[in-house]
Design a protein around this motif. Sequence first.
Motif, short mmCIF file in Angstrom:
data_model
loop_
_atom_site.label_atom_id
_atom_site.label_comp_id
_atom_site.label_asym_id
_atom_site.label_seq_id
_atom_site.Cartn_x
_atom_site.Cartn_y
_atom_site.Cartn_z
N ARG A 73 108.22 53.25 53.71
CA ARG A 73 106.83 53.39 53.23
C ARG A 73 106.66 52.82 51.84
O ARG A 73 105.59 52.31 51.49
CB ARG A 73 106.44 54.87 53.23
CG ARG A 73 106.22 55.40 54.63
CD ARG A 73 105.23 56.54 54.68
NE ARG A 73 105.19 57.11 56.04
CZ ARG A 73 104.50 56.56 57.03
NH1 ARG A 73 103.82 55.46 56.82
NH2 ARG A 73 104.51 57.11 58.22
N ASN A 74 107.73 52.92 51.03
CA ASN A 74 107.62 52.42 49.66
C ASN A 74 108.33 51.08 49.46
O ASN A 74 108.36 50.56 48.35
CB ASN A 74 108.18 53.45 48.68
CG ASN A 74 107.33 54.71 48.69
OD1 ASN A 74 106.10 54.62 48.70
ND2 ASN A 74 107.97 55.87 48.74
N PRO A 76 108.88 47.01 49.70
CA PRO A 76 107.91 45.93 49.44
C PRO A 76 107.25 45.41 50.71
O PRO A 76 106.05 45.22 50.75
CB PRO A 76 108.77 44.84 48.77
CG PRO A 76 110.19 45.21 49.04
CD PRO A 76 110.23 46.69 49.22
N GLY A 78 107.21 47.02 53.67
CA GLY A 78 106.53 48.15 54.29
C GLY A 78 105.13 48.31 53.73
O GLY A 78 104.15 48.49 54.48
N ARG A 79 105.00 48.24 52.41
CA ARG A 79 103.69 48.39 51.79
C ARG A 79 102.76 47.23 52.14
O ARG A 79 101.56 47.39 52.29
CB ARG A 79 103.83 48.50 50.26
CG ARG A 79 103.74 49.95 49.80
CD ARG A 79 103.79 50.04 48.31
NE ARG A 79 105.09 49.60 47.80
CZ ARG A 79 105.44 49.68 46.52
NH1 ARG A 79 104.58 50.15 45.62
NH2 ARG A 79 106.63 49.30 46.12
N LEU A 80 103.37 46.05 52.26
CA LEU A 80 102.60 44.84 52.58
C LEU A 80 102.00 44.93 53.99
O LEU A 80 100.88 44.52 54.25
CB LEU A 80 103.53 43.63 52.49
CG LEU A 80 102.88 42.28 52.21
CD1 LEU A 80 102.35 42.24 50.78
CD2 LEU A 80 103.90 41.16 52.42
N GLU A 82 101.60 47.78 55.89
CA GLU A 82 100.88 49.01 56.25
C GLU A 82 99.37 48.80 56.39
O GLU A 82 98.76 49.27 57.36
CB GLU A 82 101.17 50.12 55.23
CG GLU A 82 100.83 51.48 55.81
CD GLU A 82 101.22 52.63 54.89
OE1 GLU A 82 101.91 52.37 53.88
OE2 GLU A 82 100.83 53.75 55.20
N VAL A 87 103.51 49.73 61.00
CA VAL A 87 104.34 50.71 60.30
C VAL A 87 105.66 50.83 61.07
O VAL A 87 105.66 50.99 62.29
CB VAL A 87 103.64 52.09 60.25
CG1 VAL A 87 104.58 53.12 59.63
CG2 VAL A 87 102.35 51.98 59.46
#
Lengths: 231, 354
Positions: A73-74, A76, A78-80, A82, A87
Amino acid sequence: MIALSPEEQQIIGLSLKVAATATLFSLPPGVALAWLLSRYSFPGKALLSGLTHLPLILPPVVTGYALLLLFGRNGPLGRLLEPIGIVFAFDWTGAALAAAVMGFPLLVRAVRLSFDMVDPRIERAAETLGARPFVRFLTITLPLALPGVAAGAVLAFAKALGEFGATITFVASIPGETRTLPLAIYSLTQVPGGEAAVLRLVLISVGVSIGALVLSEWGARAVARRVGGTR
Amino acid sequence: MLEVSAHIARDDFSFEVAFSSDARITCLFGRSGAGKTTVAELVAGLIRPVRGRVLLDGEVLLDTDTGVSVPVWKRRIGYVFQDARLFPHMTVRDNLLYGPRRSGDLHPALDQVVALLGLESLLERRPGALSGGEARRVAIGRALLTRPCLLILDEPLAGLDGARRGDILPWLDRLAREGPPILYISHAVEEVARLADRVVLVGEGRAVGAEPPDAAFDRPEAEAAAGLSAPLSILDGRVTAHDPARNATRIDLAGTAFLAPLLDVAPGDRLRVVVDARDVALALTDPVDASFQNRLPMQVAALDVRPDGVLVRLEAGELRLKALITRQAREQLALAPGRRVIALVKATAAARYA
């Protein structure tokens, strides 16, 4: 054979879904990369080849942890991803990603070998007959190598079915979500009195793996026959 | 019209190419390893020269000065490789139709090509089940079906035994008459003598100039390239009549009547006769009681003194003939340009190549 319990059915179903998804999505980049490695020489080729094979030699836990760092989730990536609804963290898609990464070297290796078996002189002949490079690939190279591609896909599928370390590190072992066959076997070994259930799952696992191996061997032979032009 | 000029550099050799030809059959002739295939690959676009130009029927296919390089698949040059290179995963029919399918040709001349090359019984077979001669015929048909502006044949007879050659030779003759212009690669003098309209000698790092076969074979380097031990006369003619009872065929060679052993060629058909210069004797008067069936009144055009004797060039109207004699014979006959002689050729010395 005794009928499968709903729980077993669910485990097998999830495992097949994860493995099939992993194989399907790694095929196009795997075939492209195998083509690149088979037909072209370029600076950094050895490095690229090495990177491709890395998951084969790294401890799976390390690969899983790298995935967690990148796609968590945190992470690079993953955040891009989401915001556009992709996910991986603690989701079955994460299990598929881990399985795909682990199976990728096997896939690329098998496909590359079958591309190597296709005579480039035959591709040249196709060119003189008016085939542009991409058409030539689709009509000559890929069909000739197809059984090898299938063999590679079967290998990757089998690897995905058995993937454990990277999966459990990346997406843990959530029943119904990420608990595939090997993870379920491991969980059951941790429970007192689970031996019978473990044995059933082990037998299923062995059966599926042998089936995959036989299929891939058949594919490798078929590519040799096709290239030989006797069928 | 094919025009080529290029400088090719490879790891182990460099190569000058410069010739142009609008003949129906242009032969690249030279020893194995002389670079004939390299020249053909240059024309087809399979290799790139350091610098050069290739034009086919006025269209620029390659010009390193202006940066033009038409890719192989757009060149419309049919290339029949020595090893056929059929697609092993397709039937003969699908091999043949590969080109038309790429170009969207909805009405390929499949029937004509199949008939031209005698492929009817092979159509549903796989390449693995074909003999060497059959595979080459299919490869020729496959190239023809792309409607090429030029057809390259790389040693189509090499490595085939007598019977298998017979599988291909008659089809080559038909192809020469009915097909597109051909660039024919060969190291065999009999094939070149039989088929070529123009010959490009390939050797010593050069492939320069396309000449009529008679002129090309006149060069010392041609003798070396062909492994010839004496010059050849290559004579174009037409069959006038057969005389089976006397085992003889009458031929008209540029207006001169010529007798050869009985040939399987229809009267009126063109053919080419090759005569080894060592098989031609000369006389100052007509030896009517000798067995020579061809006693041709000719004139000495030139004399070349060579290590192995004197090459006498003879002419009579359009007919050109070479005779290789000893220096002693030349002195006895006091031969000099302009001298009238009778050229004596045994009928059996006339090798027939078409």
